[in-house]
Design an enzyme around this catalytic site. Structure first.
Site, mmCIF file in Angstrom:
data_model
loop_
_atom_site.group_PDB
_atom_site.id
_atom_site.type_symbol
_atom_site.label_atom_id
_atom_site.label_comp_id
_atom_site.label_asym_id
_atom_site.label_seq_id
_atom_site.Cartn_x
_atom_site.Cartn_y
_atom_site.Cartn_z
ATOM 1 C CB CYS A 106 -0.998 -0.051 1.150
ATOM 2 S SG CYS A 106 -2.397 1.060 0.916
ATOM 3 N NE ARG A 140 -9.149 5.399 3.185
ATOM 4 C CZ ARG A 140 -7.884 5.822 3.036
ATOM 5 N NH1 ARG A 140 -7.630 7.082 2.748
ATOM 6 N NH2 ARG A 140 -6.878 4.980 3.183
ATOM 7 C CG HIS A 203 -3.513 -3.321 4.122
ATOM 8 N ND1 HIS A 203 -2.324 -2.811 4.577
ATOM 9 C CD2 HIS A 203 -4.058 -2.333 3.365
ATOM 10 C CE1 HIS A 203 -2.159 -1.579 4.141
ATOM 11 N NE2 HIS A 203 -3.191 -1.262 3.396
HETATM 12 N N1 GLN Z 1 -2.119 7.052 2.081
HETATM 13 C C1 GLN Z 1 -2.265 6.109 1.041
HETATM 14 C C2 GLN Z 1 -3.668 6.030 0.442
HETATM 15 O O1 GLN Z 1 -4.672 6.184 1.143
HETATM 16 C C3 GLN Z 1 -1.824 4.753 1.570
HETATM 17 C C4 GLN Z 1 -2.812 4.077 2.472
HETATM 18 C C5 GLN Z 1 -2.342 2.766 3.026
HETATM 19 O O2 GLN Z 1 -1.148 2.495 3.085
HETATM 20 N N2 GLN Z 1 -3.267 1.966 3.515
HETATM 21 O O3 GLN Z 1 -3.773 5.831 -0.746
#
Ligand code: GLN
Length: 251
Positions: A106, A140, A203
């Site tokens: 990520c 998101r 994840h």
């Molecule tokens: N900040 C980044 C995003 O939201 C990475 C998020 C993460 O590592 N879960 O795209």
């Protein structure tokens, strides 16, 4: 660099691996530490001793590493490591070219690419180890995700990111999205592969549910250490159950 712990096998070891966790203080969310635990434990169960090292900003990189792992982080975590990452970037690129296996999840996957443009339009530069660029989207992308991959079969994980990643011609995707969003929610790609480096949004943790990928990383690490990969048959019944449950859950 600090030594976190050393695992030794019960019997005579088939080899010894040095595993490096990059930025555990700032880049380590949604269970990503589980990846490191799985690699250390599986290596041990396969008969290899493991030395687990960690690296945080400002420390010295170890001279010899056989496997490198790094997790995700919020934009703020990415900000805290970005200057240091640019400093060690040339070393990481050399290691990747030499065949050192790496897993970047990520937020670190984004910064292993060319950079991340935040929601406020600010650029966090990456190290260009992976030919990819990421721009924050409006919402998101969250939930369980399943991919088809050539090397690891079906891969299962959990994604939570705003970044929309586009691969350049120098990177191949890790897999094709079956359920979920992946790199950008539009082109069905997820993650990236270059040399023995895997970048991915997954994840979960990723590796407890995907032992084939864990063993692939360990095999590459053992070879990189100049040793023979001679694994034990392990019972993955719990991993199979966890995979099945994750795949059956709607987003
Ligand atoms: N900040 C980044 C995003 O939201 C990475 C998020 C993460 O590592 N879960 O795209």
């Amino acid at each position: 660099m600090s030594t976190l712990y050393e695992h030794t096998t019960d019997g005579p070891a088939r080899g010894r691996l040095r595993l490096l966790q990059l930025y555990p203080r700032d880049m380590n969310i949604y269970g990503d530490w589980g990846n490191t635990l799985v690699l250390a434990r599986r290596a041990q169960r396969h008969g290899y001793d493991v030395e687990l090292l960690s690296y945080d900003p400002g420390q010295d990189l170890p001279g010899e590493v056989h496997l490198l792992v790094g997790g995700g982080g919020q934009d703020s975590g990415q900000d805290r490591i970005k200057d240091d990452l640019l400093e060690v970037g040339p070393q990481l690129r050399d290691w990747a070219r030499d065949g050192l296996p790496m897993l970047a999840i990520c937020g670190l996957y984004q910064l292993f690419g060319r950079g991340f443009t935040t929601g406020k339009g600010r650029e966090i530069p990456g190290i260009g180890l992976i030919d990819a660029h990421t721009v924050a989207g409006r919402g998101r992308l969250i939930g369980n995700i399943t991919l088809s991959t050539r090397e690891f079969g079906e891969v299962v994980g959990y994604e939570n990111h705003s970044g929309l990643t586009t691969l350049g011609p120098g990177a191949k995707p890790l897999g094709t999205v079956r359920v979920g969003d992946g790199n950008n929610g539009t082109d069905s790609t997820e993650g990236a592969r270059v040399h023995h480096v895997i970048g991915t949004y997954l994840h979960g943790s990723l590796l407890p549910k995907n032992p084939a990928m864990a063993d692939w990383l360990l095999a590459r690490a053992v070879e990189h250490a100049g040793q023979d990969w001679d694994p034990e048959p392990l019972d993955d019944a719990w991993a199979d159950r966890a995979r099945a449950v994750a795949m059956s859950r709607p987003r």
